[in-house]
Every structure is written in structure tokens, then in C-alpha cells.
Design a protein around this motif. Structure first.
Motif, PDB file in Angstrom:
ATOM      1  N   ASP A 252       0.830  -1.204   0.000  1.00 29.27           N
ATOM      2  CA  ASP A 252       0.000   0.000   0.000  1.00 29.27           C
ATOM      3  C   ASP A 252       0.865   1.254   0.000  1.00 29.27           C
ATOM      4  O   ASP A 252       0.581   2.223  -0.710  1.00 29.27           O
ATOM      5  N   ILE A 253       1.918   1.249   0.809  1.00 30.66           N
ATOM      6  CA  ILE A 253       2.820   2.405   0.863  1.00 30.66           C
ATOM      7  C   ILE A 253       3.452   2.655  -0.502  1.00 30.66           C
ATOM      8  O   ILE A 253       3.532   3.801  -0.971  1.00 30.66           O
ATOM      9  N   GLU A 254       3.871   1.596  -1.160  1.00 32.24           N
ATOM     10  CA  GLU A 254       4.491   1.753  -2.489  1.00 32.24           C
ATOM     11  C   GLU A 254       3.495   2.306  -3.501  1.00 32.24           C
ATOM     12  O   GLU A 254       3.870   3.109  -4.363  1.00 32.24           O
ATOM     13  N   ARG A 255       2.243   1.906  -3.401  1.00 34.80           N
ATOM     14  CA  ARG A 255       1.235   2.461  -4.299  1.00 34.80           C
ATOM     15  C   ARG A 255       1.002   3.943  -4.014  1.00 34.80           C
ATOM     16  O   ARG A 255       0.890   4.751  -4.946  1.00 34.80           O
ATOM     17  N   ILE A 256       0.960   4.326  -2.744  1.00 36.82           N
ATOM     18  CA  ILE A 256       0.788   5.736  -2.394  1.00 36.82           C
ATOM     19  C   ILE A 256       1.954   6.563  -2.927  1.00 36.82           C
ATOM     20  O   ILE A 256       1.759   7.638  -3.510  1.00 36.82           O
ATOM     21  N   VAL A 257       3.157   6.054  -2.743  1.00 39.30           N
ATOM     22  CA  VAL A 257       4.338   6.765  -3.254  1.00 39.30           C
ATOM     23  C   VAL A 257       4.261   6.897  -4.779  1.00 39.30           C
ATOM     24  O   VAL A 257       4.600   7.952  -5.338  1.00 39.30           O
ATOM     25  N   ALA A 258       3.807   5.858  -5.464  1.00 36.74           N
ATOM     26  CA  ALA A 258       3.654   5.934  -6.923  1.00 36.74           C
ATOM     27  C   ALA A 258       2.630   6.990  -7.314  1.00 36.74           C
ATOM     28  O   ALA A 258       2.816   7.722  -8.302  1.00 36.74           O
ATOM     29  N   ILE A 259       1.541   7.090  -6.557  1.00 35.37           N
ATOM     30  CA  ILE A 259       0.532   8.128  -6.817  1.00 35.37           C
ATOM     31  C   ILE A 259       1.155   9.503  -6.656  1.00 35.37           C
ATOM     32  O   ILE A 259       0.983  10.388  -7.506  1.00 35.37           O
TER      33      ILE A 259
ATOM     34  N   ASP B 259      11.576   8.513  -0.536  1.00 33.40           N
ATOM     35  CA  ASP B 259      12.557   9.209  -1.362  1.00 33.40           C
ATOM     36  C   ASP B 259      12.491  10.707  -1.075  1.00 33.40           C
ATOM     37  O   ASP B 259      11.575  11.190  -0.403  1.00 33.40           O
ATOM     38  N   ALA B 260      13.460  11.447  -1.595  1.00 28.23           N
ATOM     39  CA  ALA B 260      13.595  12.862  -1.245  1.00 28.23           C
ATOM     40  C   ALA B 260      12.350  13.673  -1.594  1.00 28.23           C
ATOM     41  O   ALA B 260      11.875  14.498  -0.800  1.00 28.23           O
ATOM     42  N   ALA B 261      11.795  13.461  -2.795  1.00 30.40           N
ATOM     43  CA  ALA B 261      10.638  14.250  -3.225  1.00 30.40           C
ATOM     44  C   ALA B 261       9.418  13.950  -2.368  1.00 30.40           C
ATOM     45  O   ALA B 261       8.688  14.858  -1.962  1.00 30.40           O
ATOM     46  N   CYS B 262       9.179  12.679  -2.084  1.00 29.02           N
ATOM     47  CA  CYS B 262       8.015  12.301  -1.283  1.00 29.02           C
ATOM     48  C   CYS B 262       8.187  12.718   0.172  1.00 29.02           C
ATOM     49  O   CYS B 262       7.225  13.136   0.828  1.00 29.02           O
ATOM     50  N   ASN B 263       9.398  12.640   0.684  1.00 26.68           N
ATOM     51  CA  ASN B 263       9.634  13.085   2.048  1.00 26.68           C
ATOM     52  C   ASN B 263       9.452  14.592   2.166  1.00 26.68           C
ATOM     53  O   ASN B 263       8.905  15.091   3.160  1.00 26.68           O
ATOM     54  N   ALA B 264       9.894  15.342   1.153  1.00 25.88           N
ATOM     55  CA  ALA B 264       9.689  16.792   1.163  1.00 25.88           C
ATOM     56  C   ALA B 264       8.203  17.116   1.139  1.00 25.88           C
ATOM     57  O   ALA B 264       7.743  18.055   1.805  1.00 25.88           O
ATOM     58  N   TYR B 265       7.438  16.339   0.379  1.00 22.47           N
ATOM     59  CA  TYR B 265       5.990  16.549   0.342  1.00 22.47           C
ATOM     60  C   TYR B 265       5.371  16.236   1.702  1.00 22.47           C
ATOM     61  O   TYR B 265       4.517  16.990   2.197  1.00 22.47           O
ATOM     62  N   ARG B 266       5.779  15.128   2.320  1.00 32.03           N
ATOM     63  CA  ARG B 266       5.276  14.791   3.654  1.00 32.03           C
ATOM     64  C   ARG B 266       5.549  15.929   4.630  1.00 32.03           C
ATOM     65  O   ARG B 266       4.650  16.352   5.378  1.00 32.03           O
ATOM     66  N   GLU B 267       6.762  16.456   4.620  1.00 31.54           N
ATOM     67  CA  GLU B 267       7.118  17.549   5.511  1.00 31.54           C
ATOM     68  C   GLU B 267       6.296  18.798   5.200  1.00 31.54           C
ATOM     69  O   GLU B 267       5.875  19.527   6.117  1.00 31.54           O
ATOM     70  N   ARG B 268       6.061  19.063   3.920  1.00 31.04           N
ATOM     71  CA  ARG B 268       5.271  20.231   3.521  1.00 31.04           C
ATOM     72  C   ARG B 268       3.846  20.116   4.059  1.00 31.04           C
ATOM     73  O   ARG B 268       3.287  21.082   4.586  1.00 31.04           O
ATOM     74  N   MET B 269       3.261  18.931   3.937  1.00 31.09           N
ATOM     75  CA  MET B 269       1.899  18.754   4.425  1.00 31.09           C
ATOM     76  C   MET B 269       1.831  18.804   5.949  1.00 31.09           C
ATOM     77  O   MET B 269       0.868  19.344   6.512  1.00 31.09           O
ATOM     78  N   MET B 270       2.829  18.286   6.620  1.00 29.75           N
ATOM     79  CA  MET B 270       2.828  18.348   8.079  1.00 29.75           C
ATOM     80  C   MET B 270       2.993  19.791   8.567  1.00 29.75           C
ATOM     81  O   MET B 270       2.531  20.135   9.670  1.00 29.75           O
ATOM     82  N   ALA B 271       3.642  20.642   7.762  1.00 34.68           N
ATOM     83  CA  ALA B 271       3.834  22.046   8.114  1.00 34.68           C
ATOM     84  C   ALA B 271       2.698  22.941   7.626  1.00 34.68           C
ATOM     85  O   ALA B 271       2.654  24.128   7.979  1.00 34.68           O
TER      86      ALA B 271
END
Length: 218
Positions: free
Chosen positions: A134-141, A181-193
Motif C-alpha cells: 500500500d505504501i508503495e502504491r501511495i508513493v507511486a501516486i 525518497d527525497a521528493a516524497c519526504n519533502a511533500y510529507r514535511e510540507r503537508m505536516m507544516a
């Protein structure tokens, strides 16, 4: 006319309440929160993933009652069309609805293995295979959205319904130390902020209630 009311349950544990609340915030709706206690049988069943709840989130606005996150989003997009809940471009709007719908109906293994718990943190959490798929599918999205719309949000320059639907996933990835990965982690951080997300997190941290089933040591 009385102010709109949004019924929610726990800010720490309820991913669906978070989605409904963020949708109302992005729409610009002036609303009051009505809280269902975590020991309410319907709310508890929803939090423990035993059954869906018709209690939360539930919006009452100008005599209209709407429940379910996608229904609330559709309704508020009609009432506040300029708020940007859905992209104006037809193709982007279809993409937004598709990834939002997939989040709405899917990822049961991830939901079960990584229940939302904003106050908790489990470093080096071991994700089992079903949830990992499921996590891999979310990352692909997410990667597909960045490629199609350029970021920094899923549909481009500003948050839309798609980001609000995946906001609890960003919280889960933070709680369970999911490697990205870097792009998805940056997005996670952006949404948490994201401002409304920070407001919700503050409320979650202030809640005294605990659910033993969701606070177990992993």
C-alpha cells in the motif's frame, strides 16, 4: 442563520475527521466543531477500523446535512467554487478525483498496520509486506502527481482535495518513521507544516484521551 457545524471525533486518532475538517478549512467555511467522545460506540468502531461511521465527519450547513468526506467535498465545492478544492482544469480535476477516490476506498492494509496516532512516534517501525505494498502504491501516486502537475502539492502550486485526502497518510508516515525518497519526504514535511494541519496537530496533542488498542508498544 446559525454557524455551520462539523461533527468530528478524536483529533489524535481519527483520520476521517481530519480530512473533513481540512476540507472545511480549505473551502473557507466558518464552522464550529462538535465533538463525539471516543467512548461513543460508533466513534470507537470507526477509530478501531471495525466499521465505517456515519457520525463523523458530518457537516450541517444552512439546513443541509452532509456526511462522508467526498460528499462534504463535493457539497462545499458547489457552495465555494472559487476555494480551489478541485482544479479548474478538467483533466487535472479528473486526476484529483481519481487519486482522492483511491484513498477513500483503498489501502486497508496500511490503515490497519499504521493506525493514525499523531502523539505517538515509533522509530524504525517494521512495516509488514501487505502494508508495504500500500505504501508503495501511495508513493507511486504522489510521484505521478508531481510528474503530471509539477508540485509542490499533488495537483500543482496549491493544495486541493487530493492533498487533504492524503494528509493523514503524511501523519502516519511521520508516526511510524516510514522511509521515503527525497521528493516524497519533502511533500510529507510540507503537508505536516501546512497551516491547518499544524492547527489540527496542536489540538491532537492537547487531547487527554487515550485508546489502549492504538497506543500499544510496537
Amino acid at each position: 442563520m446559525s454557524k455551520a457545524t462539523l461533527t468530528i471525533s478524536s483529533k489524535n486518532y481519527s483520520s476521517w475527521s481530519l480530512r473533513g475538517w481540512l476540507i472545511c478549512k480549505l473551502a473557507g467555511l466558518d464552522f464550529e466543531e462538535e465533538r463525539v467522545p471516543v467512548d461513543d460506540p460508533g466513534a470507537r468502531a470507526e477509530l478501531l477500523l471495525l466499521s465505517p461511521s456515519f457520525l463523523v465527519p458530518r457537516l450541517v450547513h444552512e439546513g443541509v446535512t452532509v456526511w462522508d468526506t467526498l460528499a462534504i467535498a463535493s457539497y462545499l465545492n458547489e457552495v465555494f467554487p472559487a476555494a480551489g478544492l478541485l482544479p479548474a482544469d478538467r483533466a487535472a480535476r479528473a486526476h484529483c478525483l481519481s487519486v482522492s477516490g483511491e484513498m477513500h476506498s483503498g489501502f486497508a492494509n496500511m490503515r490497519s498496520a499504521l493506525p493514525m496516532n499523531i502523539k505517538a512516534h515509533y522509530p524504525a517501525f517494521k512495516v509488514w509486506a501487505g502494508a508495504q505494498a500500500d505504501i508503495e502504491r501511495i508513493v507511486a501516486i504522489w510521484r505521478g502527481c508531481f510528474a503530471a502537475h509539477g508540485g509542490p502539492y499533488l495537483m500543482g502550486a496549491a493544495p486541493t482535495l487530493a492533498d487533504l485526502m492524503y494528509a493523514p497518510v503524511c501523519s502516519r508516515f511521520t508516526t511510524y518513521d516510514v522511509k521515503l525518497d527525497a521528493a516524497c519526504n519533502a511533500y510529507r514535511e510540507r503537508m505536516m507544516a501546512y497551516g491547518p494541519m499544524q492547527e489540527w496537530i496542536s489540538g491532537a496533542r492537547a487531547e487527554p484521551e487515550e485508546l489502549e488498542e492504538l497506543d500499544a508498544e510496537f
